[in-house]
Design a protein around this motif. Sequence first.
Motif, PDB file in Angstrom:
ATOM      1  N   GLU A  30      65.350  35.770  42.395  1.00 53.61           N
ATOM      2  CA  GLU A  30      64.014  35.918  42.528  1.00 53.61           C
ATOM      3  C   GLU A  30      62.855  35.676  41.062  1.00 53.61           C
ATOM      4  O   GLU A  30      62.049  35.249  41.083  1.00 53.61           O
ATOM      5  N   LEU A  31      63.851  36.334  39.881  1.00 51.93           N
ATOM      6  CA  LEU A  31      63.245  36.045  38.808  1.00 51.93           C
ATOM      7  C   LEU A  31      63.162  34.567  38.412  1.00 51.93           C
ATOM      8  O   LEU A  31      62.048  34.112  37.615  1.00 51.93           O
ATOM      9  N   ALA A  32      64.308  33.945  38.526  1.00 50.59           N
ATOM     10  CA  ALA A  32      64.128  32.392  38.220  1.00 50.59           C
ATOM     11  C   ALA A  32      63.050  31.910  39.084  1.00 50.59           C
ATOM     12  O   ALA A  32      62.500  30.855  38.795  1.00 50.59           O
ATOM     13  N   ARG A  33      62.887  32.141  40.412  1.00 47.65           N
ATOM     14  CA  ARG A  33      61.943  31.476  41.222  1.00 47.65           C
ATOM     15  C   ARG A  33      60.423  31.800  40.462  1.00 47.65           C
ATOM     16  O   ARG A  33      59.520  31.068  40.585  1.00 47.65           O
ATOM     17  N   GLN A  34      60.263  33.152  40.249  1.00 43.28           N
ATOM     18  CA  GLN A  34      59.028  33.405  39.306  1.00 43.28           C
ATOM     19  C   GLN A  34      58.581  32.636  38.257  1.00 43.28           C
ATOM     20  O   GLN A  34      57.597  32.113  37.908  1.00 43.28           O
ATOM     21  N   LEU A  35      59.843  32.382  37.309  1.00 48.69           N
ATOM     22  CA  LEU A  35      59.525  31.553  36.227  1.00 48.69           C
ATOM     23  C   LEU A  35      59.406  29.862  36.610  1.00 48.69           C
ATOM     24  O   LEU A  35      58.570  29.291  35.731  1.00 48.69           O
ATOM     25  N   GLN A  36      59.988  29.604  37.594  1.00 46.76           N
ATOM     26  CA  GLN A  36      59.585  28.206  38.179  1.00 46.76           C
ATOM     27  C   GLN A  36      58.097  27.991  38.467  1.00 46.76           C
ATOM     28  O   GLN A  36      57.738  26.982  38.349  1.00 46.76           O
ATOM     29  N   VAL A  37      57.742  29.009  39.041  1.00 42.99           N
ATOM     30  CA  VAL A  37      56.233  28.961  39.404  1.00 42.99           C
ATOM     31  C   VAL A  37      55.652  28.844  38.376  1.00 42.99           C
ATOM     32  O   VAL A  37      54.376  27.800  38.179  1.00 42.99           O
ATOM     33  N   PHE A  38      55.614  29.638  37.256  1.00 43.55           N
ATOM     34  CA  PHE A  38      55.029  29.486  35.967  1.00 43.55           C
ATOM     35  C   PHE A  38      55.235  28.101  35.317  1.00 43.55           C
ATOM     36  O   PHE A  38      54.017  27.348  34.787  1.00 43.55           O
TER      37      PHE A  38
END
Length: 229
Positions: free
Chosen positions: A138-146
């Motif tokens: 989930e953290l990786a997904r959030q960073l990907q959005v950024f």
Amino acid sequence: MTVISTGVYPIDKLLNGGIEKDIITSFYGPAASGKTNIAIISSYNISRTGKKVIYIDTEGGFSFERLKQISKEDFDNVMKNILIYKPVSFLEQRKSIFLAYDYIKNNSNSIGLLVIDSISMLYRLEKGDEDVNEVNTELARQLQVFSEINRKYNIPVIVTNQVYSLLDQRDKIGIVGGDLIKYWSKCLIELKVYENGVREAILKRHRYLPEGLSIKFKIINDGIIEYKE
């Protein structure tokens, strides 16, 4: 390659003008090292130009009084351009990021900066209760959005992050979120705290500046100034 001024002179000096628009810039360090001050001053500097700032405050660290100190008579105008989200769980953090992304899609020309302060507070709490792999995904997904926001809309993202001591390495610290933060952040700046209110910003990663560059600074009522011994 376009950079924008953070309004924090020592940071702009360290980065040869400011932060790059198309990448994630991460500031990490212990408590009271200046992370939130840098985030607030950067938000002020962008918002006073008429651009909007999206500020995701996961720690309750955004201070209206601190913003008033910096912006003075500009406070009311500046606040009109700062959109603040205050998630209190990792799930709410995810929702805030996707709400911000939806807003950017429809208003990209008016957005000058996105800040999350910090990305690791709620992640850290969640990590203690849930499956580690799932939380890291989930953290990786959030960073990907950024990263998508950087590349698609040329909007800079400032991420602040917590640290922890490495028990097997004296005086060494680890970044919460570790390799994920390092992978997605093309600019990494470590902040340190010394005696007498002196802090130091050390460039740990950059696309074209040499690693190891550093500058010392002090936090004052009006903002942040360079400290020279």
